[in-house]
Design an enzyme around this catalytic site. Structure first.
Site, short mmCIF file in Angstrom:
data_model
loop_
_atom_site.label_atom_id
_atom_site.label_comp_id
_atom_site.label_asym_id
_atom_site.label_seq_id
_atom_site.Cartn_x
_atom_site.Cartn_y
_atom_site.Cartn_z
N GLU A 252 -3.11 -4.76 -2.96
CA GLU A 252 -3.66 -5.70 -3.95
C GLU A 252 -3.62 -5.09 -5.35
OE1 GLU A 252 -4.96 -4.80 -1.03
OE2 GLU A 252 -6.37 -6.28 -0.25
N ASN B 191 0.84 -1.20 0.00
CA ASN B 191 0.00 0.00 0.00
C ASN B 191 0.87 1.25 0.00
OD1 ASN B 191 0.69 -0.74 2.70
ND2 ASN B 191 -0.97 0.51 3.53
N1 THU Z 1 -5.31 -1.33 2.52
C1 THU Z 1 -4.76 -2.19 1.60
O1 THU Z 1 -3.66 -1.96 1.07
N2 THU Z 1 -5.46 -3.31 1.30
C2 THU Z 1 -6.64 -3.68 1.86
O2 THU Z 1 -7.14 -4.75 1.57
C3 THU Z 1 -7.32 -2.77 2.78
C4 THU Z 1 -6.61 -1.53 3.13
C5 THU Z 1 -4.52 -0.16 2.92
C6 THU Z 1 -5.04 1.17 2.46
C7 THU Z 1 -4.47 2.08 3.54
O3 THU Z 1 -3.14 2.43 3.19
C8 THU Z 1 -4.43 1.24 4.78
O4 THU Z 1 -4.50 -0.10 4.33
C9 THU Z 1 -5.57 1.51 5.75
O5 THU Z 1 -6.79 1.51 5.12
#
Ligand code: THU
Length: 126
Positions: free
Chosen positions: A56, A43
Site C-alpha cells: 500500500e 511489498n
Molecule cells: N504486508 C503488506 O504489504 N500489506 C499489508 O496490508 C499487510 C502486510 C506485507 C508486509 C510483509 O512483507 C508481509 O506482508 C507479511 O507481513
C-alpha cells in the site's frame, strides 16, 4: 465512475513482483488517482525485517513520484489468508493523503471493503 475491477486487475498483475522471501506473503496494491491514472506497488522485504515496506505504501509512493497525490480508491491483492486489512503503519501513511479513501481488499476466497475513516478513526495529522 470508479472501475474497481480495473484497479483489482492492476494490483493482481504485479503480485508476482512482490519481494517477500522471508514471509512468503505476496501483497500488491493499486491506487486510482483523481486524474484517472493507476499506480501500483508490492511489498518489499528486507533481511533486517523492520525495513520491510508494504504494498500500500509503495503504491502511494509510486504515485507521488509521478506527481499525483489525490486518490479516489485503492485495491489490495494478496495470496495470503493471513492478510485481511492494511497494517497500522499503512493506515497512517494512507491518512496523510486521504481522509476518505475507499479500500478494496482481495485475498484467496476473501473480499472486504473499508474506508480509511473506519480503519483509522481519530487519525493523526498536522
Ligand atoms: N504486508 C503488506 O504489504 N500489506 C499489508 O496490508 C499487510 C502486510 C506485507 C508486509 C510483509 O512483507 C508481509 O506482508 C507479511 O507481513
Amino acid at each position: 465512475m470508479i472501475d474497481i475491477n480495473l484497479l483489482k486487475e492492476a494490483s493482481k498483475k504485479v503480485l508476482n513482483n512482490s519481494y517477500s522471501p522471508y514471509s512468503g506473503i505476496k501483497v500488491a496494491a493499486a491506487v486510482l488517482t483523481k486524474n484517472g491514472n493507476v499506480y501500483t506497488g508490492v511489498n518489499v522485504e528486507n533481511s533486517s525485517y523492520a525495513l520491510t515496506s508494504c504494498a500500500e505504501k509503495n503504491a502511494i509512493i509510486n504515485s507521488i513520484i509521478h506527481g499525483e497525490k489525490d486518490f479516489l480508491a485503492m485495491a489490495v491483492y494478496t495470496d495470503s489468508h493471513l492478510v485481511k486489512s492494511p497494517c497500522g503503519s499503512c493506515r497512517q501513511f494512507i491518512f496523510e493523503f486521504s481522509k476518505d479513501l475507499q479500500i478494496y481488499f482481495y485475498g484467496p476466497d476473501y473480499y472486504n471493503e473499508f474506508n480509511i475513516k473506519e480503519l483509522f478513526p481519530e487519525g493523526f495529522s498536522l
